[in-house]
Motif scaffolding. Structure first.
Motif, PDB file in Angstrom:
ATOM      1  N   MET A   1       1.265  -1.286  -0.356  1.00 34.33           N
ATOM      2  CA  MET A   1      -0.402   0.065  -0.048  1.00 34.33           C
ATOM      3  C   MET A   1       1.035   1.313  -0.073  1.00 34.33           C
ATOM      4  O   MET A   1       2.046   1.240   0.469  1.00 34.33           O
ATOM      5  N   SER A   2       0.944   2.019  -1.489  1.00 33.17           N
ATOM      6  CA  SER A   2       1.359   3.440  -0.885  1.00 33.17           C
ATOM      7  C   SER A   2       0.717   4.591  -0.001  1.00 33.17           C
ATOM      8  O   SER A   2      -0.441   4.427   0.034  1.00 33.17           O
ATOM      9  N   THR A   3       1.788   5.232   0.989  1.00 41.95           N
ATOM     10  CA  THR A   3       1.154   6.087   1.834  1.00 41.95           C
ATOM     11  C   THR A   3       1.327   7.283   1.405  1.00 41.95           C
ATOM     12  O   THR A   3       1.708   7.366  -0.229  1.00 41.95           O
ATOM     13  N   THR A   4       0.370   8.669   1.844  1.00 40.82           N
ATOM     14  CA  THR A   4       0.264   9.905   1.488  1.00 40.82           C
ATOM     15  C   THR A   4       2.167  10.484   1.622  1.00 40.82           C
ATOM     16  O   THR A   4       1.918  10.348   3.196  1.00 40.82           O
ATOM     17  N   GLU A   5       1.188  11.711   1.569  1.00 38.54           N
ATOM     18  CA  GLU A   5       2.619  12.973   1.626  1.00 38.54           C
ATOM     19  C   GLU A   5       2.615  13.059   3.300  1.00 38.54           C
ATOM     20  O   GLU A   5       3.096  12.980   3.929  1.00 38.54           O
ATOM     21  N   ARG A   6       0.939  13.476   3.636  1.00 38.12           N
ATOM     22  CA  ARG A   6       0.831  13.140   5.158  1.00 38.12           C
ATOM     23  C   ARG A   6      -0.242  12.173   5.841  1.00 38.12           C
ATOM     24  O   ARG A   6      -1.031  11.849   5.091  1.00 38.12           O
ATOM     25  N   PRO A   7       0.273  12.012   6.510  1.00 36.66           N
ATOM     26  CA  PRO A   7      -0.848  11.549   7.654  1.00 36.66           C
ATOM     27  C   PRO A   7      -2.191  11.768   6.981  1.00 36.66           C
ATOM     28  O   PRO A   7      -2.925  12.225   7.814  1.00 36.66           O
ATOM     29  N   TYR A  13      -9.883   7.653   6.868  1.00 35.93           N
ATOM     30  CA  TYR A  13     -10.136   6.287   6.860  1.00 35.93           C
ATOM     31  C   TYR A  13     -10.710   5.343   6.679  1.00 35.93           C
ATOM     32  O   TYR A  13     -11.201   5.160   5.045  1.00 35.93           O
ATOM     33  N   VAL A  14     -11.370   5.481   8.027  1.00 37.29           N
ATOM     34  CA  VAL A  14     -12.245   4.004   7.999  1.00 37.29           C
ATOM     35  C   VAL A  14     -13.495   5.036   7.280  1.00 37.29           C
ATOM     36  O   VAL A  14     -14.537   4.286   6.679  1.00 37.29           O
ATOM     37  N   LEU A  15     -13.741   6.584   7.019  1.00 35.23           N
ATOM     38  CA  LEU A  15     -15.103   6.740   6.657  1.00 35.23           C
ATOM     39  C   LEU A  15     -14.872   7.066   5.127  1.00 35.23           C
ATOM     40  O   LEU A  15     -16.327   6.228   4.909  1.00 35.23           O
ATOM     41  N   GLY A  76      -9.865   8.226  -2.990  1.00 31.55           N
ATOM     42  CA  GLY A  76      -9.234   8.972  -3.363  1.00 31.55           C
ATOM     43  C   GLY A  76      -8.754  10.397  -2.734  1.00 31.55           C
ATOM     44  O   GLY A  76      -7.471  10.604  -2.505  1.00 31.55           O
ATOM     45  N   LEU A  77      -9.708  10.270  -1.816  1.00 28.22           N
ATOM     46  CA  LEU A  77      -9.321  11.532  -0.606  1.00 28.22           C
ATOM     47  C   LEU A  77      -8.141  10.960   0.270  1.00 28.22           C
ATOM     48  O   LEU A  77      -8.034  12.119   0.980  1.00 28.22           O
ATOM     49  N   VAL A  78      -8.350   8.970   0.639  1.00 29.26           N
ATOM     50  CA  VAL A  78      -7.621   8.727   1.687  1.00 29.26           C
ATOM     51  C   VAL A  78      -6.034   8.501   1.064  1.00 29.26           C
ATOM     52  O   VAL A  78      -5.374   7.773   2.181  1.00 29.26           O
ATOM     53  N   SER A  79      -5.758   8.206  -0.432  1.00 31.67           N
ATOM     54  CA  SER A  79      -5.217   7.450  -0.632  1.00 31.67           C
ATOM     55  C   SER A  79      -4.047   8.454  -1.911  1.00 31.67           C
ATOM     56  O   SER A  79      -4.287   9.536  -1.817  1.00 31.67           O
ATOM     57  N   ARG A  80      -2.796   7.775  -2.241  1.00 32.62           N
ATOM     58  CA  ARG A  80      -1.814   8.323  -2.509  1.00 32.62           C
ATOM     59  C   ARG A  80      -2.207   8.961  -4.153  1.00 32.62           C
ATOM     60  O   ARG A  80      -1.934   9.840  -4.576  1.00 32.62           O
ATOM     61  N   TRP A  81      -3.421   8.037  -4.998  1.00 32.72           N
ATOM     62  CA  TRP A  81      -4.435   8.627  -6.362  1.00 32.72           C
ATOM     63  C   TRP A  81      -4.713  10.081  -5.604  1.00 32.72           C
ATOM     64  O   TRP A  81      -5.125  10.426  -7.251  1.00 32.72           O
ATOM     65  N   GLY A  82      -4.878  10.730  -4.864  1.00 32.51           N
ATOM     66  CA  GLY A  82      -5.657  11.603  -4.445  1.00 32.51           C
ATOM     67  C   GLY A  82      -4.109  12.461  -4.491  1.00 32.51           C
ATOM     68  O   GLY A  82      -5.416  13.965  -4.721  1.00 32.51           O
ATOM     69  N   GLU A  83      -3.329  11.656  -4.704  1.00 34.59           N
ATOM     70  CA  GLU A  83      -2.418  13.170  -4.817  1.00 34.59           C
ATOM     71  C   GLU A  83      -1.606  13.775  -5.524  1.00 34.59           C
ATOM     72  O   GLU A  83      -1.091  14.665  -6.424  1.00 34.59           O
TER      73      GLU A  83
END
Length: 174
Positions: A1-7, A13-15, A76-83
């Motif tokens: 799983m790729s991580t986002t720039e900021r946590p 994430y759950v929502l 996408g709002l909680v994933s790397r592909w949203g960045e």
């Protein structure tokens, strides 16, 4: 799983992952119509309602799939592909996603969903609602569609978390 720039906050994430499950019950209920059940609905003459023709069935299946796909965009709002846009997307693949390119559509979508489902539920407990063969059938339909009331607000809250993480958070030195 790729991580986002900021946590990503755990709650966001759950929502975001719960949002597709808010649309699932209504899609499954509609599929009952596709497979020949009236799902307890009655037509104007008091007979069990039936979904008309192959076109109606294709429409209902496509509507159910489309709803799920739109709900999945919340991830996408909680994933790397949203960045950073995935490389396989023509023209923009590999480029950073400008935060407002996600925030503006998500906010407009959230507000639209709130308006749609507020309007859609306006007659649920009145005589103007869809006629059903029995109260349990009506309760089943309401139970399957009620989670859609939470879709817009949930998306709005996840969008707020995305905004806080991508726009209002201080820059991190790399």
């Amino acid at each position: 799983m790729s991580t986002t720039e900021r946590p990503v906050p755990r709650w966001a994430y759950v929502l975001a992952h719960a949002i597709p499950f808010l649309t699932l019950p209504s899609g499954l209920w509609r599929l009952g119509l596709v497979f020949g059940s009236s799902m307890g609905m009655l037509d104007d003459s008091g007979n069990p309602a039936q979904l008309g023709g192959i076109g109606g069935k294709v429409y209902v299946v496509c509507l159910s799939i489309f709803s799920e796909l739109v709900a999945l965009t919340a991830l996408g709002l909680v994933s790397r592909w949203g960045e950073v846009a995935p490389r396989w997307i023509p023209f923009i693949g590999g480029r950073r996603v400008h935060p407002y390119a996600a925030i503006v559509p998500a906010v407009l979508g959230s507000l639209s969903l709130i308006a749609i489902w507020t309007y859609g539920f306006r007659d649920v407990f009145s005589d103007a609602f869809i006629p059903f063969a029995s109260t349990p059938w009506a309760a089943l339909m309401i139970a399957c569609y009620a989670p859609l009331q939470l879709w817009g607000p949930a998306l709005l809250v996840v969008t707020w978390a995305y905004y806080r993480r991508r726009v209002s958070a201080p820059a991190v030195a790399v």
